[in-house]
Design a protein around this motif. Structure first.
Motif, PDB file in Angstrom:
ATOM      1  N   LEU A 157       1.390  -1.224  -0.171  1.00  0.00           N
ATOM      2  CA  LEU A 157       0.207   0.395   0.083  1.00  0.00           C
ATOM      3  C   LEU A 157       1.391   1.065  -0.368  1.00  0.00           C
ATOM      4  O   LEU A 157       1.451   1.435   0.742  1.00  0.00           O
ATOM      5  CB  LEU A 157      -0.599  -0.085   1.412  1.00  0.00           C
ATOM      6  CG  LEU A 157      -2.187  -1.198   1.578  1.00  0.00           C
ATOM      7  CD1 LEU A 157      -1.541  -2.273   2.092  1.00  0.00           C
ATOM      8  CD2 LEU A 157      -3.243  -1.196   1.446  1.00  0.00           C
ATOM      9  N   TYR A 158       0.282   2.203  -0.960  1.00  0.00           N
ATOM     10  CA  TYR A 158       0.855   3.469  -1.172  1.00  0.00           C
ATOM     11  C   TYR A 158       0.048   4.754  -0.754  1.00  0.00           C
ATOM     12  O   TYR A 158      -0.980   5.085  -1.424  1.00  0.00           O
ATOM     13  CB  TYR A 158       1.352   3.307  -2.785  1.00  0.00           C
ATOM     14  CG  TYR A 158       3.419   4.383  -2.737  1.00  0.00           C
ATOM     15  CD1 TYR A 158       3.532   5.127  -1.566  1.00  0.00           C
ATOM     16  CD2 TYR A 158       3.618   5.176  -3.929  1.00  0.00           C
ATOM     17  CE1 TYR A 158       4.611   6.624  -1.844  1.00  0.00           C
ATOM     18  CE2 TYR A 158       4.345   5.861  -4.265  1.00  0.00           C
ATOM     19  CZ  TYR A 158       4.442   6.648  -2.974  1.00  0.00           C
ATOM     20  OH  TYR A 158       5.832   7.754  -3.615  1.00  0.00           O
ATOM     21  N   GLY A 159       0.952   5.504   0.331  1.00  0.00           N
ATOM     22  CA  GLY A 159      -0.196   6.068   0.843  1.00  0.00           C
ATOM     23  C   GLY A 159      -0.284   7.725   0.665  1.00  0.00           C
ATOM     24  O   GLY A 159       0.488   8.036  -0.348  1.00  0.00           O
ATOM     25  N   THR A 160      -0.789   8.553   1.141  1.00  0.00           N
ATOM     26  CA  THR A 160      -0.882  10.216  -0.124  1.00  0.00           C
ATOM     27  C   THR A 160      -0.254  10.521   0.449  1.00  0.00           C
ATOM     28  O   THR A 160       0.370  11.352   0.146  1.00  0.00           O
ATOM     29  CB  THR A 160      -2.610  10.608   1.128  1.00  0.00           C
ATOM     30  OG1 THR A 160      -3.981   9.352   0.377  1.00  0.00           O
ATOM     31  CG2 THR A 160      -3.361  11.960   0.033  1.00  0.00           C
ATOM     32  N   ASN A 161       0.472  10.252   1.503  1.00  0.00           N
ATOM     33  CA  ASN A 161       1.615  11.191   2.145  1.00  0.00           C
ATOM     34  C   ASN A 161       2.521  10.706   2.258  1.00  0.00           C
ATOM     35  O   ASN A 161       4.217  10.210   2.753  1.00  0.00           O
ATOM     36  CB  ASN A 161       1.635  11.590   3.780  1.00  0.00           C
ATOM     37  CG  ASN A 161       0.554  12.673   3.723  1.00  0.00           C
ATOM     38  OD1 ASN A 161       0.353  13.731   3.410  1.00  0.00           O
ATOM     39  ND2 ASN A 161      -0.743  11.941   4.968  1.00  0.00           N
ATOM     40  N   MET A 162       2.907   8.866   0.923  1.00  0.00           N
ATOM     41  CA  MET A 162       3.818   8.752   0.493  1.00  0.00           C
ATOM     42  C   MET A 162       4.491   8.103   1.308  1.00  0.00           C
ATOM     43  O   MET A 162       5.768   7.825   1.112  1.00  0.00           O
ATOM     44  CB  MET A 162       5.010  10.240   0.105  1.00  0.00           C
ATOM     45  CG  MET A 162       4.465  10.733  -1.218  1.00  0.00           C
ATOM     46  SD  MET A 162       5.343  11.583  -2.152  1.00  0.00           S
ATOM     47  CE  MET A 162       6.975  10.900  -3.048  1.00  0.00           C
ATOM     48  N   LYS A 163       3.943   7.480   1.786  1.00  0.00           N
ATOM     49  CA  LYS A 163       4.406   6.141   3.049  1.00  0.00           C
ATOM     50  C   LYS A 163       3.872   4.868   1.931  1.00  0.00           C
ATOM     51  O   LYS A 163       2.612   4.561   1.966  1.00  0.00           O
ATOM     52  CB  LYS A 163       3.911   5.727   4.203  1.00  0.00           C
ATOM     53  CG  LYS A 163       4.323   7.365   4.859  1.00  0.00           C
ATOM     54  CD  LYS A 163       4.253   7.192   6.646  1.00  0.00           C
ATOM     55  CE  LYS A 163       4.974   8.135   7.495  1.00  0.00           C
ATOM     56  NZ  LYS A 163       4.760   7.996   9.067  1.00  0.00           N
ATOM     57  N   ILE A 164       5.335   3.615   1.965  1.00  0.00           N
ATOM     58  CA  ILE A 164       5.146   2.304   1.548  1.00  0.00           C
ATOM     59  C   ILE A 164       4.791   1.522   2.634  1.00  0.00           C
ATOM     60  O   ILE A 164       5.768   1.322   2.883  1.00  0.00           O
ATOM     61  CB  ILE A 164       5.427   2.026   0.106  1.00  0.00           C
ATOM     62  CG1 ILE A 164       4.946   1.161  -0.045  1.00  0.00           C
ATOM     63  CG2 ILE A 164       6.997   2.790   0.697  1.00  0.00           C
ATOM     64  CD1 ILE A 164       5.151   0.149  -1.898  1.00  0.00           C
ATOM     65  N   ALA A 165       4.408   0.708   2.304  1.00  0.00           N
ATOM     66  CA  ALA A 165       3.776  -0.742   3.794  1.00  0.00           C
ATOM     67  C   ALA A 165       3.450  -1.556   3.107  1.00  0.00           C
ATOM     68  O   ALA A 165       2.937  -1.718   2.194  1.00  0.00           O
ATOM     69  CB  ALA A 165       2.760  -0.731   5.021  1.00  0.00           C
ATOM     70  N   CYS A 166       4.522  -2.878   3.689  1.00  0.00           N
ATOM     71  CA  CYS A 166       4.370  -4.936   3.419  1.00  0.00           C
ATOM     72  C   CYS A 166       3.392  -5.291   4.229  1.00  0.00           C
ATOM     73  O   CYS A 166       4.370  -4.886   5.534  1.00  0.00           O
ATOM     74  CB  CYS A 166       5.193  -5.425   1.987  1.00  0.00           C
ATOM     75  SG  CYS A 166       4.753  -6.496   2.287  1.00  0.00           S
ATOM     76  N   LEU A 167       2.287  -5.309   4.143  1.00  0.00           N
ATOM     77  CA  LEU A 167       1.510  -5.976   4.819  1.00  0.00           C
ATOM     78  C   LEU A 167       1.968  -7.484   5.182  1.00  0.00           C
ATOM     79  O   LEU A 167       1.227  -8.645   3.715  1.00  0.00           O
ATOM     80  CB  LEU A 167       0.313  -5.561   5.119  1.00  0.00           C
ATOM     81  CG  LEU A 167      -0.150  -3.863   5.252  1.00  0.00           C
ATOM     82  CD1 LEU A 167      -1.875  -3.791   5.493  1.00  0.00           C
ATOM     83  CD2 LEU A 167       0.737  -3.518   6.434  1.00  0.00           C
ATOM     84  N   ASP A 168       1.840  -8.439   5.731  1.00  0.00           N
ATOM     85  CA  ASP A 168       1.118  -9.532   5.403  1.00  0.00           C
ATOM     86  C   ASP A 168      -0.586 -10.255   5.346  1.00  0.00           C
ATOM     87  O   ASP A 168      -1.015  -9.776   5.994  1.00  0.00           O
ATOM     88  CB  ASP A 168       1.785 -11.322   6.684  1.00  0.00           C
ATOM     89  CG  ASP A 168       0.837 -11.906   6.531  1.00  0.00           C
ATOM     90  OD1 ASP A 168       0.259 -12.980   6.939  1.00  0.00           O
ATOM     91  OD2 ASP A 168       2.327 -12.762   6.605  1.00  0.00           O
TER      92      ASP A 168
END
Length: 413
Positions: free
Chosen positions: A122-133
């Motif tokens: 997921l790549y957020g509006t404020n530009m944090k990208i996260a990988c989730l299980d």
């Protein structure tokens, strides 16, 4: 025959990639094309309501693989990923990604998750990208593109979704030398960064042109095509940017070597022909229509040499139109669809989300032919449909005529 041959190629491609035709793993589905390889298209539009799920604001599509779906949405002041059972509509885990955005033109995340194997990105509006299980929703890794890569958040926030290609996740938005970033999908480590060019709101497109897989990014200078393995720039094509554009590049033409791009705020649309001579690549302009034939937020689909899309800029009465991708000639144009919805190609039919209506249209350059229409949603409807195994998934965001956004599932009968 050409349409049938093309569908057969898509089915074969999906099989090679290990993606079932029922899956919609990320932005614009398998291969980022907006195309569903359907052996049989519906001849009329008859739907059955299956479920609806109240949710927060947001503009991204539902991503799904098998019995797992993930929605990126707003909850209070945050952006959260929510796991949903696409059969029942019941929600599972919820994981916070970052703070959200409040904006007069719409709140909540603008992007679509990307599911790959047992991970979701997921790549957020404020530009944090996260990988989730995918099973538990627990975070595996995260990057702050602003802090870690010198990025700068655009006005209206980031709207470019992450795309997974082979072993990397690609995002746009870093600073000098890091405009396009490839991260190892398992660990999040940096595989490569390229270009000083700044991002737009457009999601990269995955394509194979002249037997070469590539990622085509619409940056502020225009199109930049890279080899996903090492980030080598294959070709570029200049096309200006002004204020915002979220329409992704579209690849088509009889040989699959023509790329369409578009920008709002008076810029217009253009197409280039990509050629290859050994390791040398060139992109030559075919046509350019300043201020016209533009797709601002909604990305067209390609079918058998023609583009079908919602054209115009911030126009609730904008047209659904058919364009020859090689010449830019408008074959037909039908107003009152609106420029901010979306569409997908289902076999040889267009499934259009238009101002809350779900509309079935024949994908033919000869004439506009509507095959059915039904109202499904109220509110602001800027998100293209998602299709899986006969079911269509739609979402809206809040507006003056409704305050509780929702995701709905309907079956095409």
């Amino acid at each position: 025959m050409r349409g049938c041959f093309r569908s057969a190629l898509i089915v074969a491609w999906l099989g090679v990639c290990g993606i079932a035709s029922a899956d919609w793993p990320g932005f614009r589905g398998a291969g980022t094309s907006g195309v569903v390889a359907s052996p049989k298209s519906p001849e009329k539009l008859v739907i059955e309501n299956i479920w609806k799920l109240p949710t927060g604001d947001g503009f991204g599509q539902l991503a799904m693989v098998g019995k797992d779906a993930v929605l990126f949405t707003q909850k209070d002041a945050d952006e959260v990923a929510v796991k949903i059972n696409p059969v029942t509509g019941k929600s599972g885990w919820t994981t916070r990604i970052d703070k959200t955005i409040k904006d007069s033109n719409g709140n909540g995340p603008r992007t679509t998750p990307a599911i790959d194997g047992d991970r979701v990105y997921l790549y957020g509006t404020n530009m944090k990208i996260a990988c989730l299980d995918l099973e538990t929703g627990k975070q595996v890794w995260q990057h702050d593109i602003v802090k870690d890569f010198g990025g700068k958040v655009l006005g209206w926030g980031n709207a470019a979704s992450p795309v997974v290609v082979d072993d990397v996740v690609i995002v746009v938005g870093g600073g000098a030398g890091k405009g396009i970033i490839a991260l190892d999908k398992a660990s999040g480590t940096v595989k490569w960064t390229k270009t000083d060019d700044q991002q737009t709101h457009a999601t990269p497109t995955i394509a194979t042109i002249h037997d070469k897989k590539q990622v085509i990014c619409y940056m502020q200078s225009g199109l930049v095509s890279l080899d996903p393995k090492d980030g080598a720039v294959l070709w570029t094509f200049a096309h200006p940017y002004k204020t915002s554009t979220a329409a992704s590049p579209v690849v088509g033409g009889k040989k699959g070597d023509i790329v369409y791009c578009s920008a709002g705020y008076g810029v217009g649309a253009a197409a280039c022909k990509v050629a290859r001579d050994g390791d040398k690549w060139t992109a030559t302009g075919l046509w350019n229509t300043p201020g016209k034939n533009l797709s601002h937020w909604s990305t067209p689909v390609h079918y058998d040499g023609y583009l079908y899309g919602l054209f115009g800029h911030n126009d609730r009465n904008g047209p659904l139109a058919c364009l020859d991708i090689q010449t830019g000639e408008v074959k037909w144009s039908q107003r009152a669809f609106g420029s901010q919805g979306g569409l997908i190609l289902l076999g040889n039919k267009l499934l259009v989300q238009s101002n809350g209506d779900l509309v079935l249209v024949d994908a033919s350059p000869s004439a506009f032919k509507e095959l059915g229409r039904t109202n499904v949603l109220k509110g602001k409807n800027w998100t293209p449909p998602v299709y899986s195994d006969g079911n269509v998934f739609l979402r809206n965001s809040s507006s003056k005529d409704m305050t509780e956004p929702e995701v709905v599932c309907v079956k095409l009968k």
